[in-house]
Motif scaffolding. Sequence first.
Motif: not given
Length: 737
Positions: A290-295, A311-313
């Motif tokens: 939900g809140p993040a992308i992981y690599v 970010s909020t954008a």
Amino acid sequence: MSNKHITETLPYQIGNAEVSTSFNNTDLNYDIAINDRPFFLANNDERPYRRITAKYRKEQIDQTTEPGEQTLTGWWLRSQSSFHRGAGIKFYDPSVGDEVDYRFEESKGCDVWTQGEVSLLRESNAIGYSPTPIEDNGRAVQRFETIEWEEAGSTVEGFFYSDAYIMAKVNEAGTITNFQSYDSATQDRIYASTNDGNTAFWITNVVSGGNKLTMYKKSLNNDYTDSPDQMFQENGIEVTNAVMEYTKERIVAGINNKIYEFSPTASALSTAVYTHPDDSHVWTSITSSGPAIYVSGFQGVNSSIVKFTLSTAGVMPTLTSAITAAEMPTGEIIHKIKYYLGYMLIGTNKGVRVAVVSDQDGSISYGPLLFESNQPVYDFAVKDKYAWCASGLTDGTPGVIRIDLGTQIKPLVFAYANDIYKEDGNTTPTVACDFLGDTDRLAWVVAAGAANTITNKALTSNVATLTTGSAHGYVVGDRVFIDGVGSPFDTDYIPGGEVTITAVTSTTFSFALVNSDIPSAAVSPVGSVIHAGAGYLESATTKVESGYIKTGRIRYNTLEPKVFKFVRPRIDLTYGSLVINTISGAGTEFPVSTLVQGELPTEISTNYPTGGQELLQYKFTFNRSTTDTTQGPVFSGYQIKALPATPRQRLIQFPVFCYDQETDSLGNQVGYEDRAYVRIKELESIENRGDTVRVQDFRTDEIFIAQIEEIDFMSMTPPGSRFNGFGGILTITLRTV
């Protein structure tokens, strides 16, 4: 011998019977001796000499969740009525709340996930061949993705397959449609691909004018006859490694040592949001919560997961240093990450870990390895509450392992078991898997074998013979791709482009050509031959021919030996048969019984192995119906009956005379003042220490080691002139050991 007074020498400590000397009954006619202290028996009708079997049965209290475990008739029972908590236990010693309940050691070809039921899985069938081996950096190139597309006005369910030089669509019938292909002789390979459900995207290098990163896209409704659209090209970048994923309505790509974010409609490569400081860093996988992308990625023996919190954008921030979400133990390399049902699945070169993901900031905390795989875990497919791992089976057979994310054994440890597989000669790693459209049929692929150097040797009657290195390992029937030798030998890197070996020696192999105008002899430059990997699709209905399940080692929570007498399988054999084997503690397998199709199962004698066993394991093998390949037996459990085989101990009771002065039956006298009391105290001292004694019975020539169980001394009037002074009847109860 004349009657005379014999005074005994005070004995040494008579404990520790193993090092004590035996008593030699030469001068007097004694009945027994305890170590080197002799006694006359005092048995009569009121004080008998007795031998009693000591209590040997282990008291058992029913603490299992299995009904019927109570030992009411003397049997030691062990039952199991479900296997849905997965594989991985060594011993089946259940107790209340124990993690071994409803588990087993290993299975193959069996669906264990329905509670109270084990059935055969469906078989897998080859649907094409993969031309690409594992890369030198350890990464797998192949990729499967579930898709659907429009064809002739209808929606087709299938999956999208990407390899180093080909991309293809496969429908429910297993029909392969070439989507895009590259010529290895003149073009660079496909480094990464993804799709957004409508359009496929991929990265390659354009060779003409110097290698340069190029991004293409094409509608999934198209095929190889349709040209792709070029999104952008970067003259200053040559791709050496890439990974790409469509997530959160954008494409995230790891190219060389940089991370990029761009739109599916982008016409230029964006500025990198992160650059790893090590140029040799290899990105391996991308996922998002939900809140993040992981690599994930690695350099050398170090591997980690980098987190990007939006970010909020809604965009990924540009980072100058990595926000590390997780680091692996040294030497454990991450190959695949996938977020699902609030967890992150982490596939490594060691096996699979599951991490819990915070829904606040996207932080992750991973657990221990669920299982140790024989190859790196390169991919995951998910459906319902399950995850399938492109890991091969735990015995090394190509296939997948299933994890039940709805059954947590202990924190971040979930139930797992071997799932679908194929044994057809391929021994290379399983590298990708996903479902065929919205069906429940899994597709998976194994990588190709490493390339062998070859040259052309001869061509006769359209049969080509190529020379390879000695002991090349190919066999008749192997499918191979040939590259770099030249026409007409080279094959296309597309499904169906492979050739079949028709004959082999230790240094050559032959295959048939189809062209009729090929000259009878030719000389070709050095090229390579690649053992084709294979793609597989799970059958819609057909079961595997056989499967088995191995129980944990049954030992009844004790190391004492047992005689395993009976096994009662609970199984419906309307469709199929059952073979029961036992496995000893040394790993030797013994046949027990075969139940044919239609037979009613009964209690079966466990004849092998013979004798007392500390533990025993049972292997149940299920064979599908002989008349209907879509049916197999349904197994719901078993019950084992055993008896303790502990060597029996005896309680032997000796009533003996214990007086200061004693005379044997021949009139020989022995003794001294306080002799009786000294002997009693010596025996009581041994009893207090729990030590052993050596017992000799001169009437029966019996010698044995024992512990003193009980001493009972009664001071009585001497029974006649043979006995006088202080003393009485000493009753000694001994337990053989």
